[in-house]
Design a protein around this motif. Structure first.
Motif, PDB file in Angstrom:
ATOM      1  N   GLN A 236      87.311  77.832 -16.147  1.00 27.36           N
ATOM      2  CA  GLN A 236      87.207  76.529 -16.803  1.00 27.36           C
ATOM      3  C   GLN A 236      88.142  76.438 -18.004  1.00 27.36           C
ATOM      4  OE1 GLN A 236      83.057  75.859 -17.704  1.00 27.36           O
ATOM      5  NE2 GLN A 236      82.426  76.055 -15.550  1.00 27.36           N
ATOM      6  N   GLN A 237      88.200  77.506 -18.782  1.00 28.78           N
ATOM      7  CA  GLN A 237      89.093  77.504 -19.944  1.00 28.78           C
ATOM      8  C   GLN A 237      90.565  77.476 -19.516  1.00 28.78           C
ATOM      9  OE1 GLN A 237      88.085  80.124 -23.351  1.00 28.78           O
ATOM     10  NE2 GLN A 237      86.267  80.711 -22.178  1.00 28.78           N
ATOM     11  N   LEU A 238      90.902  78.213 -18.470  1.00 27.99           N
ATOM     12  CA  LEU A 238      92.287  78.216 -17.979  1.00 27.99           C
ATOM     13  C   LEU A 238      92.690  76.824 -17.500  1.00 27.99           C
ATOM     14  CD1 LEU A 238      92.334  81.541 -15.890  1.00 27.99           C
ATOM     15  CD2 LEU A 238      93.523  81.137 -18.052  1.00 27.99           C
ATOM     16  N   ASP A 239      91.837  76.211 -16.703  1.00 27.78           N
ATOM     17  CA  ASP A 239      92.155  74.882 -16.174  1.00 27.78           C
ATOM     18  C   ASP A 239      92.290  73.865 -17.299  1.00 27.78           C
ATOM     19  OD1 ASP A 239      92.151  75.829 -13.584  1.00 27.78           O
ATOM     20  OD2 ASP A 239      90.084  75.222 -13.167  1.00 27.78           O
ATOM     21  N   LYS A 240      91.409  73.975 -18.285  1.00 26.83           N
ATOM     22  CA  LYS A 240      91.444  73.036 -19.403  1.00 26.83           C
ATOM     23  C   LYS A 240      92.726  73.215 -20.215  1.00 26.83           C
ATOM     24  CE  LYS A 240      88.730  71.545 -23.440  1.00 26.83           C
ATOM     25  NZ  LYS A 240      87.478  71.789 -24.218  1.00 26.83           N
ATOM     26  N   ALA A 241      93.102  74.459 -20.498  1.00 24.25           N
ATOM     27  CA  ALA A 241      94.314  74.722 -21.281  1.00 24.25           C
ATOM     28  C   ALA A 241      95.557  74.287 -20.527  1.00 24.25           C
ATOM     29  CB  ALA A 241      94.397  76.207 -21.618  1.00 24.25           C
ATOM     30  N   ALA A 242      95.611  74.567 -19.216  1.00 21.84           N
ATOM     31  CA  ALA A 242      96.772  74.173 -18.415  1.00 21.84           C
ATOM     32  C   ALA A 242      96.892  72.653 -18.359  1.00 21.84           C
ATOM     33  CB  ALA A 242      96.658  74.750 -17.008  1.00 21.84           C
ATOM     34  N   ALA A 243      95.760  71.975 -18.166  1.00 22.55           N
ATOM     35  CA  ALA A 243      95.786  70.517 -18.102  1.00 22.55           C
ATOM     36  C   ALA A 243      96.256  69.914 -19.427  1.00 22.55           C
ATOM     37  CB  ALA A 243      94.396  69.997 -17.738  1.00 22.55           C
ATOM     38  N   LYS A 244      95.829  70.511 -20.521  1.00 28.74           N
ATOM     39  CA  LYS A 244      96.232  70.012 -21.838  1.00 28.74           C
ATOM     40  C   LYS A 244      97.741  70.127 -22.037  1.00 28.74           C
ATOM     41  CE  LYS A 244      95.001  70.466 -26.744  1.00 28.74           C
ATOM     42  NZ  LYS A 244      94.162  71.207 -27.720  1.00 28.74           N
ATOM     43  N   LEU A 245      98.344  71.136 -21.425  1.00 32.77           N
ATOM     44  CA  LEU A 245      99.791  71.345 -21.528  1.00 32.77           C
ATOM     45  C   LEU A 245     100.554  70.630 -20.412  1.00 32.77           C
ATOM     46  CD1 LEU A 245      99.752  75.167 -22.331  1.00 32.77           C
ATOM     47  CD2 LEU A 245     100.328  73.333 -23.937  1.00 32.77           C
ATOM     48  N   GLY A 246      99.836  69.951 -19.517  1.00 32.34           N
ATOM     49  CA  GLY A 246     100.491  69.292 -18.392  1.00 32.34           C
ATOM     50  C   GLY A 246     101.128  70.279 -17.443  1.00 32.34           C
ATOM     51  N   ALA A 247     100.511  71.438 -17.292  1.00 28.48           N
ATOM     52  CA  ALA A 247     101.087  72.520 -16.492  1.00 28.48           C
ATOM     53  C   ALA A 247     100.143  72.916 -15.371  1.00 28.48           C
ATOM     54  CB  ALA A 247     101.392  73.724 -17.375  1.00 28.48           C
ATOM     55  N   SER A 248     100.647  73.784 -14.497  1.00 26.73           N
ATOM     56  CA  SER A 248      99.878  74.303 -13.367  1.00 26.73           C
ATOM     57  C   SER A 248      99.784  75.816 -13.477  1.00 26.73           C
ATOM     58  CB  SER A 248     100.554  73.907 -12.052  1.00 26.73           C
ATOM     59  OG  SER A 248     100.082  74.685 -10.975  1.00 26.73           O
ATOM     60  N   LEU A 249      98.702  76.387 -12.903  1.00 28.17           N
ATOM     61  CA  LEU A 249      98.540  77.839 -12.892  1.00 28.17           C
ATOM     62  C   LEU A 249      99.293  78.501 -11.737  1.00 28.17           C
ATOM     63  CD1 LEU A 249      94.729  78.002 -13.704  1.00 28.17           C
ATOM     64  CD2 LEU A 249      96.581  78.757 -15.188  1.00 28.17           C
ATOM     65  N   GLY A 250      99.824  77.714 -10.803  1.00 27.97           N
ATOM     66  CA  GLY A 250     100.620  78.271  -9.719  1.00 27.97           C
ATOM     67  C   GLY A 250      99.801  78.618  -8.502  1.00 27.97           C
ATOM     68  N   ASP A 251     100.337  79.553  -7.716  1.00 28.64           N
ATOM     69  CA  ASP A 251      99.740  79.940  -6.444  1.00 28.64           C
ATOM     70  C   ASP A 251      98.288  80.376  -6.611  1.00 28.64           C
ATOM     71  OD1 ASP A 251      99.287  82.578  -4.472  1.00 28.64           O
ATOM     72  OD2 ASP A 251     100.191  80.837  -3.505  1.00 28.64           O
ATOM     73  N   GLU A 252      97.396  79.720  -5.872  1.00 26.10           N
ATOM     74  CA  GLU A 252      95.968  79.956  -6.057  1.00 26.10           C
ATOM     75  C   GLU A 252      95.555  81.367  -5.677  1.00 26.10           C
ATOM     76  OE1 GLU A 252      92.242  79.315  -7.346  1.00 26.10           O
ATOM     77  OE2 GLU A 252      93.969  77.976  -7.606  1.00 26.10           O
ATOM     78  N   THR A 253      96.199  81.935  -4.659  1.00 24.67           N
ATOM     79  CA  THR A 253      95.860  83.302  -4.254  1.00 24.67           C
ATOM     80  C   THR A 253      96.152  84.280  -5.381  1.00 24.67           C
ATOM     81  OG1 THR A 253      96.358  82.775  -1.941  1.00 24.67           O
ATOM     82  CG2 THR A 253      96.315  85.101  -2.553  1.00 24.67           C
ATOM     83  N   GLU A 254      97.307  84.125  -6.022  1.00 25.06           N
ATOM     84  CA  GLU A 254      97.669  85.006  -7.127  1.00 25.06           C
ATOM     85  C   GLU A 254      96.748  84.785  -8.320  1.00 25.06           C
ATOM     86  OE1 GLU A 254      99.859  87.339  -7.031  1.00 25.06           O
ATOM     87  OE2 GLU A 254     100.771  86.899  -5.106  1.00 25.06           O
ATOM     88  N   VAL A 255      96.407  83.536  -8.580  1.00 25.39           N
ATOM     89  CA  VAL A 255      95.513  83.226  -9.702  1.00 25.39           C
ATOM     90  C   VAL A 255      94.148  83.858  -9.475  1.00 25.39           C
ATOM     91  CG1 VAL A 255      94.289  81.360 -10.896  1.00 25.39           C
ATOM     92  CG2 VAL A 255      96.706  81.091 -10.307  1.00 25.39           C
ATOM     93  N   THR A 256      93.639  83.756  -8.260  1.00 28.01           N
ATOM     94  CA  THR A 256      92.321  84.300  -7.948  1.00 28.01           C
ATOM     95  C   THR A 256      92.280  85.808  -8.134  1.00 28.01           C
ATOM     96  OG1 THR A 256      91.884  82.508  -6.378  1.00 28.01           O
ATOM     97  CG2 THR A 256      90.578  84.517  -6.141  1.00 28.01           C
ATOM     98  N   ALA A 257      93.312  86.492  -7.648  1.00 23.59           N
ATOM     99  CA  ALA A 257      93.351  87.951  -7.774  1.00 23.59           C
ATOM    100  C   ALA A 257      93.389  88.377  -9.233  1.00 23.59           C
ATOM    101  CB  ALA A 257      94.561  88.503  -7.028  1.00 23.59           C
ATOM    102  N   LEU A 258      94.218  87.703 -10.026  1.00 24.21           N
ATOM    103  CA  LEU A 258      94.318  88.049 -11.444  1.00 24.21           C
ATOM    104  C   LEU A 258      93.035  87.676 -12.181  1.00 24.21           C
ATOM    105  CD1 LEU A 258      95.943  89.097 -13.823  1.00 24.21           C
ATOM    106  CD2 LEU A 258      97.003  86.834 -14.029  1.00 24.21           C
ATOM    107  N   LEU A 259      92.427  86.573 -11.796  1.00 29.15           N
ATOM    108  CA  LEU A 259      91.187  86.134 -12.440  1.00 29.15           C
ATOM    109  C   LEU A 259      90.094  87.179 -12.269  1.00 29.15           C
ATOM    110  CD1 LEU A 259      89.632  83.925 -13.919  1.00 29.15           C
ATOM    111  CD2 LEU A 259      89.210  82.835 -11.705  1.00 29.15           C
TER     112      LEU A 259
END
Length: 721
Positions: A236-259
């Protein structure tokens, strides 16, 4: 008394990649152990907790003592347990004592037969287990069963005793309701106090009740004990921070593994935003992304429109402070030299053309039984060129892609980040002005599977992709390193599935003569493309190795293995008997799925069961035939049923073969279905193995033609129940 049970093991930092699995395994094992003792309430719910410094399980409904349990104990044969006078023999007395049943007499024992002899059986009721008596063993068993990646040995506080566990243990909480139960593991006695966050906790956290665990840790210890809750909070914090910057976290598979990994590193997560100099964006973004994710556990950010990396990233910190600038600046100072290293490696590597690196591959061993990487390159060039010829592709481009395929192994960047193999080669090839098809082939050679139809732009990439996996399969298999059980250190299963995926996508792109693809037979035939002859390709690949390097039969074994992997892949979506029927013929890979679909339709027909049984019967008869069968001679028919079968077969044989050849598999099987009545009538009225050798041979010849026609699409005998 029915109360919640809490067991927590407080440790030093646990392995992050294993943490989630360890927490769940601990909770599951403890639950199972208590369930076997009948100590769990019917409404019990088990909750797993795992943080970097603790494993815990909370069971909502645990009995202090289990209900009395009836038992039935098979002791020994009557003739062994009783003497001639009916008294207990020493053997029976010893057995009863061992089972804590010494108070029973022969009169108390029942007799039951197993069909061969009578046995003495003890029936009775035993007092239910007490939690405080069995919990010690249950906890020890749960710890022993943990899937620990690597154990360590450490010394206890007495300075003499050594124990083994994944990390040193410093605390143990065992609460049943509000009562501390007497459990000792790894030299630690159970209590009701644990530790909170390393820096933000108010001090030791004392628990007055098992139900207080998660709340007390969060309020007083500043620890989110649940792995899932902690993970959700980070996301939730990652999504909120990315949205505030108008950015994306990228590939969901990579994000999930790192998360998952980051969740295992923090107990109270807080997300902050960091940044680096924009000049580093001139370095291939894969390098920057890899160092941020792999080395620093940062979440890189991307432009949503272009997918390009931006110069900001997200930090998941284990500290929540009012002024985080020291945390942010410290992380920015850490990432800067790593990005500078990547920039230096990239600039240095570019000074040397990729092609000039090929000769240095002779200094890198591929496998001590298979030579160097340079030896492998020469094999890949031959296999790729041969495959390009099969597909009427540009042999020169295929050869060039194979020649450069492993050249980046000698680069500084791949030396620092082995995960960038192929990717860096593609960048360097592009800067050197290599053809676009070659660049694409280098970039995609290590992907797990081909997941899009092949086009003219990706044909060379598909060729290198297949060639690389065939060389791996033939070479590694041929020196005796086949997969065993779950062990597959050289990725041969993945290689086989990769070949299958590439062939499927070549067919989808109309590069193979797969006439089953929506009427494209004319287009495929006019192109002159006959597809990939896998047996011939494997034989050719085997010939590229040094004489004697591979054991005999390697190509045939690898061919069978590829089809076996295809069988396992399809068995999840289709009936196993249907898949087996198709795979038994080892048809061209690009036709397998279409044939399976056609056989699935055929198997649902009312004629299928009878024809499958007849096909199986014919196969058995033909196996018994001695010598070569004669030419079929209709003039030798003496029975009306065999004449009728001949006429029914003659009516459909040519069309069934033509349909199968054109990929119209369902239509071909439909023609075969029309012979059912004639086949049934033949086996009802005709004796195949007649006394007259000429008649017998002629009937077997008829059945041989029928058998071949039946099995044009699949071995339908595999459908027989």
């Amino acid at each position: 008394m029915n109360s919640p049970l809490l067991v927590e093991l407080f440790t030093e930092e646990l392995p992050p990649r294993a943490l989630r699995r360890l927490g769940q395994a601990f909770a599951d094992s403890l639950t199972q152990a208590l369930a076997k003792q009948h100590l769990l309430g019917s409404d019990n719910v088990t909750t797993s907790y795992a943080t970097p410094r603790r494993l815990a399980a909370q069971l909502s409904s645990v009995l202090a003592q289990a209900p009395d349990q009836s038992f039935s104990e098979k002791l020994m044969p009557v003739k062994v347990g009783l003497d001639a006078q009916g008294n207990a023999t020493p053997a029976l007395q010893k057995k009863l004592a061992a089972k804590n049943l010494a108070h029973l007499t022969p009169a108390d024992l029942a007799r039951e037969s197993d069909g061969k002899q009578d046995y003495l059986i003890a029936h009775g009721t035993a007092a239910g287990a007490q939690l405080q008596n069995v919990l010690q063993a249950a906890v020890e068993s749960a710890l022993a069963d943990l899937p620990i990646p690597k154990m360590m040995r450490y010394q206890l506080a007495d300075g003499q005793t050594s124990v083994r566990f994944v990390r040193p243990v410093h605390g143990l909480v065992v609460l049943h309701g509000s009562d501390v139960l007497p459990v000792t593991v790894l030299g630690i006695d159970a209590g009701n106090s644990t530790q909170g966050h390393r820096f933000m906790s108010e001090g030791p956290v004392t628990l007055s009740h098992a139900n207080d665990y998660a709340t007390a840790l969060a309020d007083k210890g500043r620890v989110i004990a649940s792995f899932e809750d902690r993970r959700d909070a980070i996301r939730q914090q990652l999504d909120k921070a990315a949205a505030k910057l108008g950015a994306s976290l990228g590939d969901e598979t990579e994000v999930t593994a790192l998360l998952d990994e980051v969740t295992a590193l923090v107990e109270h997560p807080t997300v902050y935003v960091g940044q680096f100099e924009e000049k580093f964006l001139a370095v291939p973004q894969e390098c920057l992304i890899l160092t941020m994710r792999l080395n620093q556990k940062y979440f890189p950010l991307f432009d949503p429109a272009s997918g390009k990396l931006i110069h900001k990233f997200l930090i998941v910190s284990n500290m929540n402070v009012d002024d985080p600038h020291h945390i942010i600046q410290g992380n920015e100072r850490v990432i800067r030299p790593r990005l500078a290293d990547a920039e230096f490696f990239f600039e240095t590597d570019r000074k040397q053309p990729l092609a000039s690196r090929v000769e240095h591959l002779g200094n890198i061993v591929y496998h001590n039984k298979l030579g160097s990487q340079l030896d492998r390159i020469e094999r890949l060039r031959k296999i790729s060129s041969h495959l390009a010829g099969m597909l009427h592709a540009d042999v020169t481009l295929a050869d060039r892609a194979a020649q450069l395929a492993k050249a980046d192994l000698t680069s500084n960047m791949v030396g620092e980040f082995p995960e960038l193999q192929g990717i860096m080669g593609a960048y360097y090839a592009q800067y050197d002005g290599e053809p676009a098809a070659v660049v694409k082939a280098l970039a995609s050679q290590y992907q797990t599977r081909f997941d899009a139809p092949v086009t003219d732009d990706t044909l060379v990439a598909a060729i290198l992709f297949v060639a690389e996996r065939i060389d791996t399969l033939i070479g590694i298999w041929g020196i005796g390193l086949q997969p065993s059980g779950e062990r597959d250190p050289f990725g041969l299963r993945r290689a086989a599935l990769g070949i299958i995926s590439a062939v499927e996508q070549l067919a989808a792109g109309h590069y193979l003569s797969d006439t089953s693809l929506n009427g494209d037979a004319a287009q495929a035939a006019s192109s002159g493309q006959t597809g990939i002859n896998l047996p011939a390709l494997l034989d050719f690949a085997a010939s590229t190795f040094q004489p004697g390097a591979l054991h005999s039969g390697t190509a045939e074994e690898v061919l069978a293995y590829v089809y076996e992997r295809y069988r396992n892949q399809l068995a999840g979506d289709y009936a196993r008997s249907v898949v087996d029927a198709v795979i038994a013929l080892q048809p061209p890979l690009q036709e397998v799925t279409a044939r399976v679909k056609a056989v699935t339709t055929f198997a649902a027909l009312p004629e299928a069961e009878s024809l499958a049984a007849a096909n199986k019967r014919i196969g058995n008869l033909l196996k018994k035939a001695e010598g070569d069968l004669p030419e079929l001679d209709p003039s030798l028919f003496t029975e009306a049923a065999e004449k009728a079968l001949y006429e029914a077969l003659s009516a459909i044989e040519a069309s069934a073969r033509a349909d199968a050849a054109q990929g119209q598999f369902e239509k071909s099987l439909g023609a075969v279905a029309q012979t059912r009545a004639a086949v049934d009538d033949f086996f009802t009225h005709v004796m195949v193995m007649a006394d007259d050798p000429a008649v017998r041979g002629n009937r077997l010849a008829l059945l041989s033609r029928l058998h071949a026609t039946m099995n044009l699409v699949a071995d339908i005998s595999r459908l027989a129940q």
